[in-house]
Design an enzyme around this catalytic site. Structure first.
Site, PDB file in Angstrom:
ATOM      1  N   SER A 105      44.407  23.861  33.740  1.00 13.11           N
ATOM      2  CA  SER A 105      45.279  22.718  34.047  1.00 13.11           C
ATOM      3  C   SER A 105      46.439  22.560  33.063  1.00 13.11           C
ATOM      4  O   SER A 105      46.810  21.438  32.718  1.00 13.11           O
ATOM      5  CB  SER A 105      44.460  21.422  34.144  1.00 13.11           C
ATOM      6  N   TRP A 141      48.064  34.190  39.697  1.00  8.52           N
ATOM      7  CA  TRP A 141      48.324  33.673  41.055  1.00  8.52           C
ATOM      8  C   TRP A 141      47.040  33.542  41.874  1.00  8.52           C
ATOM      9  O   TRP A 141      47.052  32.985  42.959  1.00  8.52           O
ATOM     10  CB  TRP A 141      49.299  34.587  41.789  1.00  8.52           C
ATOM     11  N   LYS A 142      45.941  34.097  41.381  1.00 11.11           N
ATOM     12  CA  LYS A 142      44.663  34.065  42.107  1.00 11.11           C
ATOM     13  C   LYS A 142      44.873  34.579  43.538  1.00 11.11           C
ATOM     14  O   LYS A 142      45.736  35.442  43.749  1.00 11.11           O
ATOM     15  CB  LYS A 142      44.057  32.659  42.052  1.00 11.11           C
ATOM     16  N   GLY A 154      47.250  28.780  36.152  1.00  8.91           N
ATOM     17  CA  GLY A 154      46.900  28.961  37.556  1.00  8.91           C
ATOM     18  C   GLY A 154      47.892  28.244  38.444  1.00  8.91           C
ATOM     19  O   GLY A 154      49.007  28.716  38.693  1.00  8.91           O
ATOM     20  N   GLY A 155      47.514  27.060  38.925  1.00 11.00           N
ATOM     21  CA  GLY A 155      48.304  26.319  39.906  1.00 11.00           C
ATOM     22  C   GLY A 155      49.787  26.218  39.582  1.00 11.00           C
ATOM     23  O   GLY A 155      50.644  26.453  40.443  1.00 11.00           O
ATOM     24  N   GLU A 212      39.213  29.685  28.618  1.00 14.37           N
ATOM     25  CA  GLU A 212      39.414  28.823  29.784  1.00 14.37           C
ATOM     26  C   GLU A 212      38.128  28.031  30.042  1.00 14.37           C
ATOM     27  O   GLU A 212      37.202  28.547  30.697  1.00 14.37           O
ATOM     28  CB  GLU A 212      39.743  29.663  31.022  1.00 14.37           C
TER      29      GLU A 212
HETATM   30  P1  13P Z   1      44.725  26.095  36.626  1.00 14.33           P
HETATM   31  O1  13P Z   1      45.957  26.191  35.757  1.00 14.33           O
HETATM   32  O2  13P Z   1      45.054  25.961  38.088  1.00 14.33           O
HETATM   33  O3  13P Z   1      43.757  25.083  36.126  1.00 14.33           O
HETATM   34  O4  13P Z   1      43.986  27.529  36.505  1.00 14.33           O
HETATM   35  C1  13P Z   1      43.726  28.056  35.258  1.00 14.33           C
HETATM   36  C2  13P Z   1      43.237  29.443  35.426  1.00 14.33           C
HETATM   37  O5  13P Z   1      42.139  29.651  35.925  1.00 14.33           O
HETATM   38  C3  13P Z   1      44.113  30.545  35.024  1.00 14.33           C
HETATM   39  O6  13P Z   1      43.431  31.755  35.025  1.00 14.33           O
END
Ligand code: 13P
Length: 249
Positions: free
Chosen positions: A212, A10-11, A233-234, A166
């Protein structure tokens, strides 16, 4: 058999109310895959997330931790503190930690040791930048990230380590590595592990892809033989999208 895992990072998103709301949305989704599901909220929301997800088949994990047990490290959180909350897994080495908080391989080696000695599982992230990929150095960069932070580990330690490749150029950009690029790198990572630890260990380590991953590309990426799941992430901030990815297995 190595595990399939889909983890939502979730950052720095979701306050307490948003954490509760997203978890209640997650509870409405159905899981038809065998993948382990994890979510990684911010430190301040871990307690709430643990409480509200207790009936779900979802593990709540941390996004980071310090390597020291305690002491004068203002703003930091230790492995034993996470354990005391009930957190059993931690993400380490995310490229955002490396880029914005200057985390180096030797710091990460210490963090990995601290997590493992507290009986935590580690999701260890690494990946090359765009310039490395363009200059053809991506494999060298990834190999050194793995060797510098992880090659001091014992054979047994690998039972508690999950890797997450990543590529930095694919994170939050909408630009995904092609399934072929992901497979090629994951197979390379497995060969790097095998060179030190042998095939038995390297074939049992789960290697996740992150960058992504979305509902419309997850299935193809996850279909590759050396891709054991995703770090999302997103798309993990939306319950339907996240479960569409979980169910892409
Ligand atoms: P995104 O899926 O938003 O590109 O982020 C990937 C990520 O950094 C997961 O740790």
């Amino acid at each position: 058999m190595r595990k399939q895992i889909v983890a939502g990072n979730w950052k720095m998103n979701n306050d307490l109310a948003e954490t509760r709301a997203l978890i209640s949305d997650l509870a409405k989704q159905s899981k038809i895959s065998n993948a382990e599901v994890m979510i990684a909220p911010t430190f301040v929301c871990l307690g709430t997330a643990l409480k509200h997800s207790s009936n779900l088949d979802v593990e709540v994990v941390a996004q980071n931790m310090h390597y020291a047990t305690n002491g004068a490290f203002t703003g930091e959180v230790s492995a034993s503190m996470l354990r005391s909350l009930g957190v059993q897994t931690v993400i380490l080495g995310h490229s955002e930690r490396r880029a914005y908080f200057n985390e180096k391989d030797n710091d990460l080696a210490k963090k990995v040791d601290a997590a493992l000695s507290n009986n935590m599982r580690v999701i260890f992230c690494f990946g090359e930048e765009l310039a490395d990929r363009k200059s053809g150095n991506h494999e060298k960069v990834v190999e050194s990230q793995i060797k510098n932070a992880l090659f001091h580990l014992s054979d047994d330690a690998w039972e508690s380590v999950v890797l997450a490749y990543e590529p930095v150029w694919a994170i939050g950009t909408g630009e995904t590595a092609t399934p072929e690029q992901a497979q090629e790198m994951h197979a390379f990572i497995r060969s790097v592990l095998a060179s030190k630890y042998g095939n038995d260990i390297s074939s049992e380590v789960s290697i996740l892809y992150g960058g992504s991953v979305k509902p419309n590309n997850a299935k193809e990426i996850f279909s590759k033989p050396d891709v054991d799941g995703g770090l999302i992430g997103g798309a993990s901030l939306n319950a339907e999208d996240f479960y569409a990815i979980v169910n892409a297995f």
